[in-house]
Motif scaffolding. Structure first.
Motif, PDB file in Angstrom:
ATOM      1  N   SER A  15       2.690  22.531 -31.770  1.00 48.94           N
ATOM      2  CA  SER A  15       2.860  23.421 -30.628  1.00 48.94           C
ATOM      3  C   SER A  15       1.686  24.366 -30.428  1.00 48.94           C
ATOM      4  O   SER A  15       1.680  25.138 -29.470  1.00 48.94           O
ATOM      5  CB  SER A  15       4.149  24.248 -30.783  1.00 48.94           C
ATOM      6  OG  SER A  15       3.986  25.284 -31.746  1.00 48.94           O
ATOM      7  N   HIS A  16       0.690  24.318 -31.299  1.00 46.32           N
ATOM      8  CA  HIS A  16      -0.485  25.175 -31.149  1.00 46.32           C
ATOM      9  C   HIS A  16      -1.447  24.553 -30.137  1.00 46.32           C
ATOM     10  O   HIS A  16      -1.572  23.331 -30.033  1.00 46.32           O
ATOM     11  CB  HIS A  16      -1.166  25.379 -32.498  1.00 46.32           C
ATOM     12  CG  HIS A  16      -0.412  26.316 -33.386  1.00 46.32           C
ATOM     13  ND1 HIS A  16      -0.806  27.617 -33.619  1.00 46.32           N
ATOM     14  CD2 HIS A  16       0.751  26.150 -34.077  1.00 46.32           C
ATOM     15  CE1 HIS A  16       0.068  28.208 -34.422  1.00 46.32           C
ATOM     16  NE2 HIS A  16       1.018  27.347 -34.721  1.00 46.32           N
ATOM     17  N   SER A  17      -2.118  25.426 -29.403  1.00 38.95           N
ATOM     18  CA  SER A  17      -2.904  24.977 -28.255  1.00 38.95           C
ATOM     19  C   SER A  17      -3.988  23.971 -28.639  1.00 38.95           C
ATOM     20  O   SER A  17      -4.281  23.046 -27.874  1.00 38.95           O
ATOM     21  CB  SER A  17      -3.530  26.168 -27.535  1.00 38.95           C
ATOM     22  OG  SER A  17      -4.427  26.875 -28.392  1.00 38.95           O
ATOM     23  N   ALA A  18      -4.583  24.118 -29.809  1.00 41.48           N
ATOM     24  CA  ALA A  18      -5.642  23.198 -30.209  1.00 41.48           C
ATOM     25  C   ALA A  18      -5.129  21.765 -30.289  1.00 41.48           C
ATOM     26  O   ALA A  18      -5.853  20.811 -29.967  1.00 41.48           O
ATOM     27  CB  ALA A  18      -6.235  23.618 -31.548  1.00 41.48           C
ATOM     28  N   PHE A  19      -3.861  21.603 -30.711  1.00 44.62           N
ATOM     29  CA  PHE A  19      -3.289  20.265 -30.773  1.00 44.62           C
ATOM     30  C   PHE A  19      -2.739  19.830 -29.420  1.00 44.62           C
ATOM     31  O   PHE A  19      -2.762  18.639 -29.091  1.00 44.62           O
ATOM     32  CB  PHE A  19      -2.199  20.204 -31.844  1.00 44.62           C
ATOM     33  CG  PHE A  19      -2.749  20.120 -33.235  1.00 44.62           C
ATOM     34  CD1 PHE A  19      -3.224  18.918 -33.736  1.00 44.62           C
ATOM     35  CD2 PHE A  19      -2.820  21.247 -34.036  1.00 44.62           C
ATOM     36  CE1 PHE A  19      -3.756  18.838 -35.022  1.00 44.62           C
ATOM     37  CE2 PHE A  19      -3.344  21.179 -35.317  1.00 44.62           C
ATOM     38  CZ  PHE A  19      -3.812  19.981 -35.810  1.00 44.62           C
ATOM     39  N   LEU A  20      -2.254  20.773 -28.630  1.00 41.24           N
ATOM     40  CA  LEU A  20      -1.725  20.421 -27.315  1.00 41.24           C
ATOM     41  C   LEU A  20      -2.802  19.838 -26.409  1.00 41.24           C
ATOM     42  O   LEU A  20      -2.509  19.022 -25.540  1.00 41.24           O
ATOM     43  CB  LEU A  20      -1.088  21.648 -26.660  1.00 41.24           C
ATOM     44  CG  LEU A  20       0.184  22.174 -27.333  1.00 41.24           C
ATOM     45  CD1 LEU A  20       0.639  23.462 -26.666  1.00 41.24           C
ATOM     46  CD2 LEU A  20       1.300  21.137 -27.307  1.00 41.24           C
ATOM     47  N   VAL A  21      -4.054  20.272 -26.610  1.00 37.51           N
ATOM     48  CA  VAL A  21      -5.144  19.737 -25.782  1.00 37.51           C
ATOM     49  C   VAL A  21      -5.889  18.604 -26.478  1.00 37.51           C
ATOM     50  O   VAL A  21      -6.775  17.991 -25.880  1.00 37.51           O
ATOM     51  CB  VAL A  21      -6.149  20.851 -25.389  1.00 37.51           C
ATOM     52  CG1 VAL A  21      -5.444  21.957 -24.634  1.00 37.51           C
ATOM     53  CG2 VAL A  21      -6.891  21.404 -26.596  1.00 37.51           C
ATOM     54  N   LEU A  22      -5.531  18.314 -27.708  1.00 43.26           N
ATOM     55  CA  LEU A  22      -6.222  17.267 -28.468  1.00 43.26           C
ATOM     56  C   LEU A  22      -5.881  15.870 -27.945  1.00 43.26           C
ATOM     57  O   LEU A  22      -6.705  14.957 -28.039  1.00 43.26           O
ATOM     58  CB  LEU A  22      -5.851  17.376 -29.948  1.00 43.26           C
ATOM     59  CG  LEU A  22      -6.571  16.454 -30.931  1.00 43.26           C
ATOM     60  CD1 LEU A  22      -8.073  16.753 -30.955  1.00 43.26           C
ATOM     61  CD2 LEU A  22      -5.968  16.596 -32.326  1.00 43.26           C
ATOM     62  N   LYS A  73      -2.098  13.292 -27.202  1.00 42.11           N
ATOM     63  CA  LYS A  73      -0.884  12.913 -27.918  1.00 42.11           C
ATOM     64  C   LYS A  73      -1.162  11.941 -29.063  1.00 42.11           C
ATOM     65  O   LYS A  73      -0.587  12.066 -30.146  1.00 42.11           O
ATOM     66  CB  LYS A  73       0.115  12.300 -26.941  1.00 42.11           C
ATOM     67  CG  LYS A  73       0.702  13.297 -25.958  1.00 42.11           C
ATOM     68  CD  LYS A  73       1.744  12.641 -25.064  1.00 42.11           C
ATOM     69  CE  LYS A  73       2.355  13.654 -24.102  1.00 42.11           C
ATOM     70  NZ  LYS A  73       3.381  13.030 -23.217  1.00 42.11           N
ATOM     71  N   GLU A  74      -2.041  10.978 -28.853  1.00 39.82           N
ATOM     72  CA  GLU A  74      -2.279   9.968 -29.886  1.00 39.82           C
ATOM     73  C   GLU A  74      -2.941  10.573 -31.116  1.00 39.82           C
ATOM     74  O   GLU A  74      -2.521  10.319 -32.253  1.00 39.82           O
ATOM     75  CB  GLU A  74      -3.126   8.823 -29.329  1.00 39.82           C
ATOM     76  CG  GLU A  74      -2.398   7.957 -28.318  1.00 39.82           C
ATOM     77  CD  GLU A  74      -3.212   6.746 -27.909  1.00 39.82           C
ATOM     78  OE1 GLU A  74      -4.327   6.555 -28.483  1.00 39.82           O
ATOM     79  OE2 GLU A  74      -2.760   6.001 -27.030  1.00 39.82           O
TER      80      GLU A  74
END
Length: 253
Positions: free
Chosen positions: A205-212, A214-215
């Motif tokens: 849920s952190h932004s760095a992963f949200l924009v990374l 989905k895969e």
């Protein structure tokens, strides 16, 4: 705000339900510390909770008896807020442009949100809206990276993202703030025990992963699950935090 930062700031709207379900709240001792540093109880105080998100901190302030108005710019986060706190006033806005009159707040709070503001704008705005003697309170949940397993996880996250998005950057930000305003500081340690899958959803849920993407995020979380099962074979993770609290009083004339 740069285009990349703006993208990260807005990424929460599509993941608001995940954010609300898995992000940590804050311990009662934090609000005790806010009252102590502010020199007044929260009960009856006029509070603006800016960057309220899904209302995690707002709910705690309401439970303490504060008269809270939440401020949130995002549609998705705002909808989730309305679902959980339908009776709490919510207005569209952000810390750089507070839609309130001068001297109208006893306390302005930023829970996990101050770093999304432009301090050249948000500091004067806070001082404008606060009454003399009112307080600006900023806080962050920071993972306790003195624990070996959290330090190892932080290193894996840094390798995945290509930079360190962890607590040290937040700590650097907050230390710089003390030179801009006369902040008082406190740190509150606490922990929570949650299922492993909830811990992984919190990370996601952190932004760095949200924009990374989905895969790539899914691949990292699958590998991380394997690593964490070595530490938590019962699939119950104890997340340990240090809440970093900064509070400044608006001077009286």
């Amino acid at each position: 705000m740069t285009a990349a930062t703006s993208r990260r700031a807005h990424s929460f709207n599509a993941a608001a339900a995940q954010y609300a379900a898995h992000r940590p709240s804050y311990p009662p001792a934090l609000l005790d510390a806010v009252e102590h540093l502010a020199g007044r109880p929260l009960a009856g105080a006029r509070v603006l909770d800016v960057g309220a998100g899904t209302g995690i901190a707002t709910a705690l302030l309401v439970d303490r008896g504060a008269d809270v108005v939440a401020v949130e710019p995002g549609d998705g986060m705002g909808r989730e807020f309305r679902r959980t706190l339908p009776d709490t006033p919510l207005v569209r806005g952000d810390g750089d442009h507070l839609p309130f009159t001068d001297g109208s707040a006893d306390l302005i709070t930023y829970a996990q949100a101050w770093h999304w503001t432009d301090q050249e704008r948000s500091v004067p705005e806070a001082l404008r809206v606060l009454r003399p003697g009112g307080a600006l309170a900023l806080w962050w949940n920071i993972a306790d990276h003195t624990l070996p397993w959290l330090s190892a996880q932080d290193a894996r996250i840094a390798r995945c993202l290509g930079f360190d998005d962890g607590a040290r950057r937040t700590a650097d930000r907050t230390s710089e703030l003390t030179t801009a305003l006369d902040f008082r500081r406190d740190r509150i340690r606490w922990s929570r025990r949650i299922p492993l899958d909830s811990h992984l959803a919190n990370i996601g849920s952190h932004s760095a992963f949200l924009v990374l993407g989905k895969e790539r995020t899914a691949a990292f979380l699958t590998e991380e699950r394997t690593e964490l099962l070595k530490v938590f074979p019962d699939e119950i993770v104890e997340e340990s935090y240090v809440v970093d609290l900064l509070l400044a009083i608006r001077p009286t004339p």
